[in-house]
Design a protein around this motif. Sequence first.
Motif, PDB file in Angstrom:
ATOM      1  N   ALA A  52      50.562  43.837  17.479  1.00 58.44           N
ATOM      2  CA  ALA A  52      49.604  43.863  18.580  1.00 58.44           C
ATOM      3  C   ALA A  52      49.930  42.791  19.612  1.00 58.44           C
ATOM      4  O   ALA A  52      49.810  43.015  20.826  1.00 58.44           O
ATOM      5  N   PHE A  53      50.345  41.611  19.145  1.00 52.83           N
ATOM      6  CA  PHE A  53      50.740  40.524  20.043  1.00 52.83           C
ATOM      7  C   PHE A  53      51.925  40.966  20.900  1.00 52.83           C
ATOM      8  O   PHE A  53      51.941  40.788  22.124  1.00 52.83           O
ATOM      9  N   TRP A  54      52.937  41.542  20.253  1.00 54.83           N
ATOM     10  CA  TRP A  54      54.141  41.990  20.969  1.00 54.83           C
ATOM     11  C   TRP A  54      53.784  43.038  22.011  1.00 54.83           C
ATOM     12  O   TRP A  54      54.249  42.988  23.152  1.00 54.83           O
ATOM     13  N   PHE A  55      52.948  44.014  21.629  1.00 54.42           N
ATOM     14  CA  PHE A  55      52.628  45.121  22.523  1.00 54.42           C
ATOM     15  C   PHE A  55      51.794  44.641  23.712  1.00 54.42           C
ATOM     16  O   PHE A  55      52.037  45.044  24.855  1.00 54.42           O
ATOM     17  N   ALA A  56      50.812  43.785  23.463  1.00 57.49           N
ATOM     18  CA  ALA A  56      50.000  43.242  24.561  1.00 57.49           C
ATOM     19  C   ALA A  56      50.864  42.423  25.511  1.00 57.49           C
ATOM     20  O   ALA A  56      50.698  42.482  26.734  1.00 57.49           O
ATOM     21  N   ASP A  57      51.794  41.666  24.948  1.00 58.14           N
ATOM     22  CA  ASP A  57      52.703  40.865  25.768  1.00 58.14           C
ATOM     23  C   ASP A  57      53.576  41.763  26.652  1.00 58.14           C
ATOM     24  O   ASP A  57      53.787  41.473  27.838  1.00 58.14           O
ATOM     25  N   ALA A  58      54.086  42.849  26.077  1.00 59.12           N
ATOM     26  CA  ALA A  58      54.928  43.769  26.839  1.00 59.12           C
ATOM     27  C   ALA A  58      54.139  44.430  27.961  1.00 59.12           C
ATOM     28  O   ALA A  58      54.623  44.555  29.094  1.00 59.12           O
ATOM     29  N   ALA A  59      52.904  44.854  27.676  1.00 61.17           N
ATOM     30  CA  ALA A  59      52.069  45.467  28.709  1.00 61.17           C
ATOM     31  C   ALA A  59      51.769  44.469  29.823  1.00 61.17           C
ATOM     32  O   ALA A  59      51.848  44.796  31.022  1.00 61.17           O
ATOM     33  N   HIS A  60      51.446  43.250  29.450  1.00 58.02           N
ATOM     34  CA  HIS A  60      51.155  42.208  30.433  1.00 58.02           C
ATOM     35  C   HIS A  60      52.371  41.934  31.316  1.00 58.02           C
ATOM     36  O   HIS A  60      52.252  41.819  32.548  1.00 58.02           O
ATOM     37  N   ASP A  61      53.530  41.844  30.711  1.00 53.21           N
ATOM     38  CA  ASP A  61      54.752  41.580  31.473  1.00 53.21           C
ATOM     39  C   ASP A  61      55.033  42.710  32.466  1.00 53.21           C
ATOM     40  O   ASP A  61      55.399  42.461  33.620  1.00 53.21           O
ATOM     41  N   LEU A  62      54.849  43.944  32.047  1.00 52.58           N
ATOM     42  CA  LEU A  62      55.078  45.073  32.942  1.00 52.58           C
ATOM     43  C   LEU A  62      54.054  45.095  34.081  1.00 52.58           C
ATOM     44  O   LEU A  62      54.406  45.377  35.235  1.00 52.58           O
ATOM     45  N   LEU A  63      52.802  44.804  33.785  1.00 49.73           N
ATOM     46  CA  LEU A  63      51.775  44.801  34.820  1.00 49.73           C
ATOM     47  C   LEU A  63      52.034  43.739  35.885  1.00 49.73           C
ATOM     48  O   LEU A  63      51.623  43.886  37.031  1.00 49.73           O
ATOM     49  N   ARG A  64      52.723  42.687  35.501  1.00 42.49           N
ATOM     50  CA  ARG A  64      53.070  41.640  36.476  1.00 42.49           C
ATOM     51  C   ARG A  64      54.130  42.095  37.463  1.00 42.49           C
ATOM     52  O   ARG A  64      54.233  41.543  38.558  1.00 42.49           O
TER      53      ARG A  64
END
Length: 275
Positions: A52-64
């Motif tokens: 979940a940490f990895w996936f949230a981090d990936a989504a956050h990075d893409l949204l940036r």
Amino acid sequence: MLRVLDHANDPGKGRDSEDRVGHRAAEGIAWIVDGATDMCATRLFPEAPSDAFWFADAAHDLLRTLPAGAPEAVVAALIDGLRERVEAHTGAPAGRIPPGDMPSAALTRLHVDPASKRMVFASFPDCTAIVLPAAGPARPVAKAPPRLDEQAQARALIAAGAEIPSVLRAQRAMMNRPDGYPVLSVHPAAAARLDLRTEPAAAGTRVLLCTDGFYRLVDMYGLYDDDGLIRAALDGGLAALVGRLRGFEADAAENARFGRFKTSDDAAALLLEIQ
């Protein structure tokens, strides 16, 4: 376009936070992501604190970094980008991931549209947005009703002594199916189930975005209503609200009473003002 007034991202007890808050304030964009707690039989990203940490981090990075555009197009690109990252990391097509192991997250993305002078909220359950106009009471942004009452389910499963992870994993296998529930994941079909809501974007309007762990202050513990929550955030700050929240989350014996699977959930919030 947007001014950030405050933000918080506090991990649940003994955890690394699987929530993310972010913004591109000059572009009128902000978001909040809540990674769905791992229920997987086999970890996909064992080097991370959790999948979940990895996936949230990936989504956050893409949204940036994703180009601004219509919310539907942005979220479709987000899903494509997540699938590409998952497949690159695992070395296999996403379709080979067992349905109950698929990573997922709640999402609310806010975009202030200067042409229409409205805010567009694009969401997958279950984050909350509260809007406080310059005059009048605050109101929550409408969202689709939940597929099930999680508090009632938690009480029932705890009382029955059920194997909770296996029950929840079976439910996860229903994500983004026609007979299941919508959620941010790597399924292309998820984009069509994005929930879109609009609100006026008058200058001086304040907005609170928060994950369900933070919103426990309202729907689980009954300490505030929506108007009281955003006003308390404005008056005393988000950190004080997190502190009050944690005062209710020290005793696992209270889990059945409150209907919670986790004694202490991650709690994230972002407080904004329309310029």
